[in-house]
Write an enzyme that holds these catalytic residues in place. Structure first.
Site, PDB file in Angstrom:
ATOM      1  N   ASP A  30       0.857  -1.188   0.000  1.00  8.35           N
ATOM      2  CA  ASP A  30       0.000   0.000   0.000  1.00  8.35           C
ATOM      3  C   ASP A  30       0.896   1.242   0.000  1.00  8.35           C
ATOM      4  O   ASP A  30       1.894   1.296   0.733  1.00  8.35           O
ATOM      5  CB  ASP A  30      -0.875  -0.052   1.267  1.00  8.35           C
ATOM      6  CG  ASP A  30      -1.905   1.048   1.333  1.00  8.35           C
ATOM      7  OD1 ASP A  30      -2.339   1.528   0.268  1.00  8.35           O
ATOM      8  OD2 ASP A  30      -2.297   1.421   2.462  1.00  8.35           O
ATOM      9  N   THR A  47      -7.093   2.494  10.024  1.00  7.35           N
ATOM     10  CA  THR A  47      -7.304   3.073  11.355  1.00  7.35           C
ATOM     11  C   THR A  47      -8.341   2.303  12.174  1.00  7.35           C
ATOM     12  O   THR A  47      -8.170   2.119  13.383  1.00  7.35           O
ATOM     13  CB  THR A  47      -7.728   4.557  11.210  1.00  7.35           C
ATOM     14  OG1 THR A  47      -6.736   5.204  10.397  1.00  7.35           O
ATOM     15  CG2 THR A  47      -7.813   5.264  12.540  1.00  7.35           C
TER      16      THR A  47
HETATM   17  P1  13P Z   1      -7.854   4.633   7.074  1.00  4.34           P
HETATM   18  O1  13P Z   1      -6.720   4.648   8.032  1.00  4.34           O
HETATM   19  O2  13P Z   1      -8.648   5.891   7.058  1.00  4.34           O
HETATM   20  O3  13P Z   1      -8.719   3.415   7.226  1.00  4.34           O
HETATM   21  O4  13P Z   1      -7.224   4.574   5.599  1.00  4.34           O
HETATM   22  C1  13P Z   1      -6.647   3.390   5.152  1.00  4.34           C
HETATM   23  C2  13P Z   1      -5.967   3.598   3.866  1.00  4.34           C
HETATM   24  O5  13P Z   1      -6.449   4.243   2.979  1.00  4.34           O
HETATM   25  C3  13P Z   1      -4.676   2.944   3.697  1.00  4.34           C
HETATM   26  O6  13P Z   1      -4.131   3.232   2.456  1.00  4.34           O
END
Ligand code: 13P
Length: 280
Positions: free
Chosen positions: A81, A230
Site C-alpha cells: 500500500d 485506522t
Molecule cells: P484509514 O486509516 O482511514 O482506514 O485509511 C486506510 C488507507 O487508505 C490505507 O491506504
C-alpha cells in the site's frame, strides 16, 4: 489461496461489491483478518503501507502475508500500500507481493503518468498487478487537508488509465486517511462520472469512519477495493484497554487473543458492509 489482485478485483467490479484491503501491522491483525474472511467466505487483501514500515517492516510482513494467504481457504491478495518510490515497489515485488501501489498522487499529472508507467512495466514483467492514485487523499487529522483535497477529475482518470495501463485506480472524492473529526460526505456524483468513463476497478482509500450509506454507494458504483487501516487499530486498542481494566491477572497470550478477536470482529463488520461475504 494466493490469488492475483486483478482477478479478485475483476469479480468485485463485475458483481458490484468491494473487497476490503486491511492494513495489517502484526500477526494478530493477520490472523483476525483471515479468520473473518474464511468464516464469511469472502475474498480479502492483506497490505502494509510504506509509512508503516518503521513498526511493521516490509521484509517481516510480506512473508507472513504470503504464508497466511497460501494457507487460507478463500482468495487472498498480498499488496504493498502506498509505495512512495520505484525502489520500494521493486522490493515488494521481489518479496512476493502480487500487487503494488505506486503513490504518485502528489506529483504533477505528467510526472505521475511517467513514474507510474515505469512501475507498471516492472510489475507486469514479473506477473504482478498495480494500483496508482490520481487526486489527493489527505489526512483527516489535518483540517487544512479538507480544504486542499484535490478531487479526481473523470476525464483525467480515463487518460491516466489508458496511458499507464494500471489495474486499479485510487480516487479522491472527499475521502481522507485516518480518524475523521466528523463523518465525511463522499461525492458520489463525482464517483459515478469517473466510473462511467473508466472501465477499471476503482479504489477508495481512507475507509475508516465513512458512513454505511457512502460505503454501499461506492461498492455499487465501481469501487472494487476499500482500504481500512485506522479502524483496526482503534478496535485493537479499545479491546486491550477493556481487557486490562477488567482482567484480574492480565497476561500477554490472552491479550494477543483479545487483539485477534477484536480484529476479526472489525474485519467481519467491514466485509458484510462491502457485500463481499459469500463471494469466495
Ligand atoms: P484509514 O486509516 O482511514 O482506514 O485509511 C486506510 C488507507 O487508505 C490505507 O491506504
Amino acid at each position: 489461496m494466493l490469488v492475483p489482485f486483478r482477478e479478485i478485483l475483476a469479480d468485485a467490479h463485475q458483481r458490484g461489491y468491494a473487497v476490503g484491503a486491511f492494513n495489517c501491522l502484526s500477526t494478530e491483525h493477520i490472523m483476525g483478518a483471515i479468520q473473518a474472511a474464511e468464516q464469511l467466505r469472502s475474498p480479502i487483501i492483506l497490505q502494509v503501507a510504506e509509512i508503516q514500515f518503521p513498526y511493521a517492516p516490509l521484509e517481516l510482513m510480506v512473508p507472513a502475508f504470503i504464508e497466511a494467504a497460501q494457507r487460507a481457504t478463500v482468495p487472498v491478495a498480498v499488496h504493498l500500500d502506498h509505495g512512495l518510490s520505484f525502489e520500494t515497489c521493486i522490493k515488494a515485488l521481489r518479496l512476493g507481493c502480487n500487487s503494488v501501489m505506486f503513490d504518485g498522487a502528489s506529483l504533477p499529472f505528467e510526472e505521475n503518468v511517467n513514474q507510474t508507467s515505469l512501475v507498471v512495466r516492472a510489475a507486469k514483467a514479473v506477473g504482478a498487478d498495480i494500483e496508482a492514485e490520481l487526486g489527493h487523499v489527505g489526512d483527516a487529522q489535518c483540517s487544512a487537508d479538507i480544504e486542499n483535497d484535490i478531487f479526481t477529475v473523470a476525464d483525467e482518470a480515463k487518460t491516466f488509465i489508458e496511458r499507464t495501463g494500471v489495474d486499479a485506480l485510487a480516487i479522491a472524492i472527499g475521502n481522507l486517511h485516518g480518524k475523521y473529526i466528523a463523518t465525511p460526505q463522499l461525492n458520489i456524483t463525482r464517483l459515478k462520472e469517473i466510473n462511467s468513463l473508466c472501465n477499471t476497478p476503482l479504489v477508495l482509500h481512507g475507509g475508516s469512519g465513512t458512513s454505511e450509506e457512502d460505503f454501499k454507494a461506492c461498492a455499487h458504483n465501481g469501487v472494487a477495493k476499500i482500504n481500512v487501516a485506522t479502524a483496526l487499530q482503534i478496535a485493537a486498542t479499545k479491546a486491550v484497554e477493556n481487557y486490562l481494566a477488567t482482567s484480574a491477572t492480565p497476561n500477554y497470550i490472552d491479550m494477543k487473543n483479545v487483539i485477534v478477536e477484536a480484529t476479526k470482529e472489525s474485519v467481519s463488520w467491514h466485509i458484510r458492509l462491502f457485500e463481499s461475504d459469500g463471494k469466495a
